[in-house]
Design a protein around this motif. Sequence first.
Motif, short mmCIF file in Angstrom:
data_model
loop_
_atom_site.label_atom_id
_atom_site.label_comp_id
_atom_site.label_asym_id
_atom_site.label_seq_id
_atom_site.Cartn_x
_atom_site.Cartn_y
_atom_site.Cartn_z
N GLU A 94 -59.84 56.02 46.80
CA GLU A 94 -58.57 56.42 46.20
C GLU A 94 -58.03 57.77 46.69
O GLU A 94 -56.82 57.92 46.88
CB GLU A 94 -58.70 56.37 44.66
CG GLU A 94 -57.58 57.00 43.87
CD GLU A 94 -56.20 56.42 44.14
OE1 GLU A 94 -56.08 55.34 44.75
OE2 GLU A 94 -55.22 57.08 43.77
N LEU A 141 -53.38 55.06 42.65
CA LEU A 141 -53.57 55.00 41.20
C LEU A 141 -53.04 56.24 40.48
O LEU A 141 -53.22 57.36 40.96
CB LEU A 141 -55.07 54.82 40.89
CG LEU A 141 -55.75 53.66 41.62
CD1 LEU A 141 -57.24 53.63 41.29
CD2 LEU A 141 -55.09 52.33 41.27
N VAL A 170 -56.08 46.01 37.95
CA VAL A 170 -55.22 47.19 37.99
C VAL A 170 -53.84 46.77 37.49
O VAL A 170 -53.38 45.67 37.80
CB VAL A 170 -55.16 47.75 39.43
CG1 VAL A 170 -53.93 48.59 39.66
CG2 VAL A 170 -56.42 48.57 39.74
N ALA A 198 -57.61 50.66 35.99
CA ALA A 198 -56.70 51.72 36.43
C ALA A 198 -55.25 51.30 36.23
O ALA A 198 -54.94 50.11 36.11
CB ALA A 198 -56.94 52.05 37.90
N ALA A 221 -51.54 51.81 38.13
CA ALA A 221 -51.16 52.07 39.52
C ALA A 221 -49.75 52.64 39.65
O ALA A 221 -48.86 52.33 38.85
CB ALA A 221 -51.27 50.79 40.33
#
Lengths: 96, 490
Positions: free
Chosen positions: B37, B43, B77, B120, B122
């Motif tokens: 990431e 994210l 996500v 997560a 995004a």
Amino acid sequence: MSAIDLDALRKLASLARVRLEDDELRRLAPEFERILEAFGTLARADLGTPAEAPELPAHARADEPLPSLGRDALLAGAPQADEGFFVVPKTIGSAR
Amino acid sequence: MSSAELDASAMRGAHARGERSVRLTIEDTLARIARIEPTLGALSAVLADSARTRADELDAARANGFEPGALFGVPVVLKANLCQTGVETNCGSRVLAGWRPPYTATVVERLLAAGAVPVAVAHMDEFAMGSSGENSAFGRARNPWDLARTPGGSSSGPAAAVAAGLVPLALGSDTGGSVRQPAALCGIAGFKPSYGRLSRHGLVAFGSSLDQVGPLARSVRDVELALEVLSGFDERDSTSLRAAPVARSARTSLAGLRVGVPQEYFGAGLDARVRATIETALGELEALGARRVPVSLPSTALAIPCYYVLATAEAASNLARFDGVRYGPRVDGDGSLEGMQAATRGAGFGAEVKRRILLGTFVLSHGYAEAWYGKALAVRARLRAEFEAAFAAVELIVSPTAPTLAFRLGEKSADPLSMYLSDALTVPASLAGLPALSVPAGFARDGASELAVGLQLVGPFGADAEVLAAGRLFEGATRHHQRRPALAAS
């Protein structure tokens, strides 16, 4: 077709309740002009058919009260709340 | 085997059979996020604590004999415009910075009920307005195939996260192509269902006559799985279709399928490398037994202005609610109510959102509404009729998803009109409310980069399962979806 000058843009921004700084207005005006000119094919199109609203699926549920979010939960995201109400600037008897 | 190599279906199976704990998959996922990431930038929030807690709950439930759901233990996500109770849902906008919704979107509830684990949130273009992810106030995702390029937009973060192997499945939203175009540029599958197929309760609205939630995954097989879980009537969305959840189609061959190729989608704005890749893909469809049929959708050239008039008009109305009273931070301005609202919106919205709100206000304003908004409604009706006529002769319409390869970050950000043209091939299906899938068609070289090209498959209204089946059979034969960017192997 478009003739969007700075004053017209200022009026639109006021209608939309968006404060724009002068440099933003000056940048936006030619962009707006260009977009409307390119989209002029639409305004000039001879379609013959009358405008009709798209058919969208739509339904209403039965008019019965159901459990809902509590007042506190709804007010929790507000920038200012007091005694169960949203707080806004004074609107009656103000200077404007 | 690392979780990055499993698709959602395989991952669920391993969890359900007890071959692998959900906690292990989630730890694996969080470790990959920590590694990749910082380079990817997809994210806006990692939900490590809640994901670990949920993983342990799921493992305990299975140990206690609980029947595992269809996405049991699958990390997912979510785009930052899908509400989760207590999780910041900022839509990529300063105007909603820090806002934590008091309820959860129906599609997210259904993911949770099936056993998925949100890991997560995004990044996205602010309020889903953009085709590159660059209009986010909080971060710009990169394309895993070339980090100097856009992953597409507006579901930039979800697409980049799936393509980089962080998770097998993500949810985005598609108003004019915002799931399909980033899926195409990232080399994954992305699906916009028929209008009304997935509930929008808890999706922050942009253009209500167009908005649809859509899954993004590394395989069409996973998109089908997600659609089975997510679809079905929802009383809390007045546009929800009264239909049973979509079951996977039993089709096993493309033999005899009539595939329409609209000449208008292969015009001047189409990159030659995209054209060549799509021509090859059309040949592969024919080799699988499909019959190529030329079709015509004559109003295609008017689709972009039509879309931008309708979508901005609806956005101007939908975004009126963000006025410093009920959500997000407030800017006091001159102390009056109007002044506070204008100052809050002026400071809270980015340049593209302001541009679209003003455009939408203009096309609805007195003296202009008939020439612009009225015309756009008429064009929309015509586009729908043209699709309907075409579907009398074919089962599917295929085309490129995006007219160009992934462009460089910054390349179009100063030119809104050129950015709008990125949506030229995706907005027609949006305006007509049709199911549309982007599936990897192959790769093309640009300098040192190998970049993904997406094939768009559009079906008649309601034919979601048939569109997905065709995509699944195409991907099964071509295997383009199994290629991974170097970043995913890191």
